[in-house]
Design a protein around this motif. Structure first.
Motif: not given
Ligand SMILES: [Zn+2]
Length: 1016
Positions: A410-423
């Motif tokens: 969902r949109y209306w919540g605290t974004p999970i502070p993770i970035v997905h990197c292919p490598s």
């Protein structure tokens, strides 16, 4: 617990915030530095659903709701620390929620995993186990939850399962948390001790090999009674078989939607499971070596390993399943209640019983070397023999608790502070880049949107990898809102801290929360998550002390769970249809009639809902009756933890009480003719009040009036107390008792309904007291000051008004004094909340309610002794004193056995006691001597006169209580045991302290007082 901004305040809010406001105000008056914070649980699905429905940004919708609710909350007269207000949807707050997530991640307590999850098809998001109810429905949307496989973020709450269980003990101490919540948490954690064993899967064709199926059981002693194996719908064996079996596929399609208590089952064709126990049995028995294998929705994926050994003879659910799927097959019973051996053969019996034997016992005969072992011995024996035979068997513990799934699509919540990197894979966003903010979107973006909006926003998703700086994508799941509420209470202590969620010195000083008020519906969800996060933070520099030894990082010391508010509900008895208020004629409130049929409507109290037309708008109630009357009514109607059946009509009782207080605060009880001088200091003790009044020359004491009056030379307290009249003493004692009881209720028992009733009683006592002396008026005034201050937490504005009115009239001198705590220093009245909460004058209470030993005699013979109050000083009138004494004696237990109706003295019922001062029948007399320490009852005299008119003596008929007339001649009933001719020397002996018939010594207290004079 802080509110979710749904748009309007409901009565449940009004109730919970009245309770917390009252407790906060009480503590503040007691001199504590109280934080009574408020904030908004502002993320969540309803805002997003409204956005989709109405085409409005969830942020706008949420902030509008908050503004509306804030206005309503202001109207209810609460004292909140608005300067600490927080919004969980504000980036300045969720920055720290993200930080806590990263702290968990760093410790390996936040992880991403693929698993079978609960999917809510209405809200289009996954849910945690705690958010699915017993019938498999979403806690919020009510939709039937589906099981799907997804890659999701979890928090490892199971890492803390043992302390979460153990520390329930801390919360149980002194009933700090309700027993119900503790047992719900214990059940949810669900620790059990059991055994893991493996069943071999055998294929009849032998064409395919299957891995062994591991089973967890708490009752390995029932392995002999296994009649089938059941696998969960997502068990690898089931999934694999479904590929080649369309019947199984169609079963699975429907079974996924069945409730968890369904008895449906699908027997997997071509395979059987081998019971490991068969390889260690040394005899021929009914035990089945090979059993059928089912796919069954009642088997949970996450209990054990998604497989259950079916023992219909010893388990309720297995029994129900077996009878449903194998109507003509018997159930094996392998455990018996008694250990005695039967005379031979096997007592392993098979039946079609419907009630399995659930208790532990002894292994049945016919099980070879295992027969006769107790259940516990059997488990040990089975494990060691399986292991000896090279088979897998292991003692283990099992928990019901699973890791907390926090991903929401969902949109209306605290974004999970993770970035997905292919490598690099999933990489945490560096702390310096927090918060990861939600994108600002136009209202129109949301209209009719399906699914997670963040997934479609390439401009937001695309980012660089913090590790390798290559192109990467942001995590588009947001956090469950329970993550926000798992730590928000800490933030109130340090709301402006930009660097950290909370500074160590703030958490160490302010945590744990002293009193937490909220609904019991949060027993598992919020309260379990908050305990977990709090315990975690107590292992970090954010809360180094964890609340000190004995707290173990528990967040809430005292938990009060308030009951629900139910509304008055009308329905048509013939159809059960709920009626609109306008369909009911309420002119006779006792029998409301349905206007259309003139029949009497059914009245019940039920959970408020739109469909039952029984909702009450707290705003309208406050507008009609005032916030304070509404608050007092809410508290008075039910104990805080019980259901409150809301009924407007009874507010009238509160209003009557308030009207009395309003008139009392006009000081009408003080006669115009007297000079009224209130005590200089508000909370003076009675001894201080009397001393002061003596020094001021406001009363005289016998024989002491020429002495110079000064505080140093004031007479001793007991002498001063001798001028208090009984009504005055009664009021003072009641006031002190009320202060003590109300303080206890506010402070410890939270019996706030009794606070209201105690204050009502004291108000009535002040109101009813007739003017007796100037001191009497002062004591009424002091009691009234106490009532108003004790009422102030409940009815803050009204108590403040009364307080000002009373003191403007009666405290004119004090108002000009800078030393008085009644004065605001500018000639006006200081706020009632700046005056301390009253404390009970225990010394006076003790002196005024002192008792003394009283010897009770009949005709000079001691009958019994008991404790009665010291007679009040104003009972100088002998008749009044006698009546008082008889009444006091009757009020004691032993007095009742002697003086009561048909008691040892044979008195009639109280109304018929025509003797002196209401003692006994006609002719009885009473003598109160030695300051009430001896009471002598004198029986009626029958004077015996012989025919010549000579005195013969006095006959005392003990039992009848009525003077008897002599029937004939001079015979009396002298010979009867109960009669006695009194002679003066006998009386004397009694007085000298001789043992009486009752074996008690009298006259031990007679050193100073004159001996009773008995007059015949
Ligand atoms: Zn990278």
């Amino acid at each position: 617990m802080f509110p979710y901004p749904s748009g309007t305040l409901h009565l449940g809010h009004l109730r919970v915030y009245t309770i917390s406001d009252v407790l906060a105000r009480f503590k503040q008056m007691q001199g504590y530095d109280v934080i009574h914070p408020i904030g908004w649980d502002a993320f969540g699905l309803p805002a997003e659903n409204a956005a989709i429905e109405r085409g409005i940004n969830p942020q706008t919708w949420t902030m509008q709701n908050i503004a509306k609710m804030k206005t309503q909350m202001m109207a209810m007269g609460g004292r909140w620390d608005w300067d600490r207000e927080i919004f969980t949807c504000d980036p300045s707050f969720y920055k720290h929620t993200q930080r806590i997530f990263l702290m968990l991640h760093e410790r390996g307590l936040a992880y991403q995993a693929e698993s079978i999850v609960n999917f809510d098809p209405v809200d289009k998001t996954v849910l945690a186990n705690e958010q699915v109810d017993a019938s498999g429905r979403s806690w919020r949307s009510g939709a039937k939850v589906e099981k799907i496989k997804l890659k999701q973020w979890f928090l490892k709450i199971t890492e803390f399962q043992q302390p979460l269980l153990d520390d329930l003990e801390i919360l149980a101490k002194g009933n700090a948390w309700p027993e119900r919540v503790l047992s719900m948490q214990k059940n949810w954690l669900g620790k059990s001790e059991g055994t893991r064993v493996r069943f071999l899967i055998e294929s009849s064709s032998g064409s395919k090999q299957w891995p062994d199926v591991e089973v967890y059981t708490t009752r390995a002693d029932t392995l002999f009674g296994v009649q089938y194996l059941a696998l969960s719908l997502n068990h690898p064996v089931v999934i694999d078989m479904a590929k080649g079996n369309p019947y199984l596929r169609s079963f699975l399609a429907t079974a996924h939607k069945l409730p968890p208590d369904s008895k449906a089952g699908f027997v997997l064709p071509g395979i059987q499971a081998r019971n490991p126990i068969s390889s260690i049995l040394d005899c021929d028995t009914l035990v089945q070596s090979l059993v059928p294998v089912y796919a069954a929705p009642y088997v949970l994926d996450d209990y054990g390993s998604g497989a259950v050994m079916g023992v219909p003879g010893h388990d309720n659910r297995d029994n129900a399943f077996w009878r449903e799927n194998n109507k003509h097959q018997p159930c094996l019973t392998v455990i018996k209640r008694a250990s005695n051996k039967s005379t031979g053969g096997s007592d392993l019996y098979a039946s079609d019983m419907q009630t399995p034997m659930l208790e532990k016992g002894f292994l049945a005969d016919g099980l070879g070397k295992f027969s006769g072992l107790s259940s516990d011995q059997a488990v040990t024996e089975i494990i060691s023999q399986l292991q000896a035979a090279g088979l897998y068997a292991k003692r283990t513990e099992n928990w019901r608790l699973k890791d907390w799934l926090i991903s929401r699509q969902r949109y209306w919540g605290t974004p999970i502070p993770i970035v997905h990197c292919p490598s690099c894979g999933p990489v945490p966003v560096p702390e310096s880049e927090l918060p990861v903010e939600l994108p600002q979107l136009a209202d129109s973006f949301f209209k009719g949107k399906i699914g997670n909006p963040l997934q479609d926003l390439q401009f937001w998703k695309s980012t660089r990898c913090p590790k390798c700086d290559g192109p990467a994508e942001r995590e588009t799941d947001t956090m469950d809102t329970f993550m926000d509420s798992s730590w928000y209470f800490m933030r109130f202590l340090d709301p402006d801290n930009h660097g950290d969620p909370i500074a160590a010195e703030s958490s160490d000083a302010g945590l744990p929360v002293d009193v937490y008020v909220g609904g019991v519906e949060h027993a598992i969800l919020h309260l379990l998550y908050a305990r977990f996060i709090s315990k975690f933070l107590a292992t970090t520099p954010l809360w180094p002390s964890g609340g000190g030894p004995g707290n173990e990082g528990e967040p809430f010391k005292q938990l009060i769970t308030q009951g629900m508010v139910h509304g008055r509900t009308y329905s048509d008895p013939s159809t059960g249809r709920f009626l609109l208020p306008e369909e009911v004629d309420l002119s006779e409130p006792q029998s409301p009639k349905i206007k259309s049929s003139n029949r009497v409507a059914m009245v019940s109290y039920e959970k408020m809902s739109k469909s039952k037309y029984n909702g009450v708008d707290p705003g309208a109630t406050i507008a009609k009756y005032g916030a304070d009357a509404t608050r007092a009514h809410i508290l008075f109607q039910a104990p805080v933890s019980e259901v409150l059946a809301w009924d407007d009509a009874s507010i009238a009782g509160i209003q009557r009480w308030f009207r009395r207080l309003w008139r009392l605060s006009n000081a009408h009880f003080i006669p115009k003719a007297i000079i009224f001088q209130p005590p200089k200091i508000l909370d003076s003790s009675l001894a201080e009040i009397l001393t002061q009044r003596y020094v001021w020359g406001l009363f005289d004491l016998p024989g002491n009036n020429t002495a110079t009056r000064s505080f140093e030379k004031a007479p001793p307290v007991p002498t001063l107390f001798s001028i208090i009249k009984s009504t005055e003493s009664d009021l003072w004692v009641l006031t002190q008792e009320t202060i003590a009881r109300v303080t206890e209720s506010y402070d410890r028992t939270y019996a706030l309904n009794t606070v209201v009733s105690d204050l009502m009683s004291l108000t009535n006592a002040i109101w009813d007291m007739k003017h007796s002396s100037p001191l009497g008026s002062v004591l009424q005034w002091v009691s009234l000051c106490a009532v108003l201050r004790m009422l102030a937490p409940i009815a803050p504005a009204f108590a403040e008004e009364c307080w000002e009115r009373l003191h403007l009239i009666t405290s004119t001198q004090a108002l000009t004094s800078t030393k008085s705590n009644i004065s605001d220093g500018r000639g006006g009245v200081a706020s009632i909340f700046s005056c301390p909460f009253p404390t009970a004058d225990l010394q006076a209470m003790e002196m005024l309610s002192q008792t003394q030993k009283c010897a009770v005699m009949v005709d000079g013979k001691l009958k019994f002794s008991t404790e009665i109050p010291i007679p009040p000083s104003d009972l100088d009138d002998k008749e009044k004193l006698k009546k008082w004494a008889v009444r006091q004696l009757r009020a004691t237990d032993i007095g009742e056995t002697w003086l009561g109706e048909g008691g040892k003295l044979g008195w009639p019922r109280v109304e018929d006691c025509k003797g002196e001062a209401g003692a006994g029948g006609e002719g009885w007399a009473v003598h109160v001597v030695r300051g009430g320490r001896t009471i002598n009852f004198v029986t009626p005299k029958v004077v015996e006169v012989d025919q010549d008119g000579e005195w013969m003596g006095v006959v005392i008929p003990k039992k009848t209580g009525v003077a008897r007339k002599k029937s004939k001649g001079k015979t009396t009933q002298k010979g009867e045991k109960n009669e006695k001719v009194i002679k003066s020397d006998e009386m004397k002996q009694t007085d000298e302290g001789k043992e009486t018939n009752d074996g008690q010594k009298v006259a031990q207290e007679r050193e100073t007082e004159p001996a009773p004079k008995l007059l015949l």
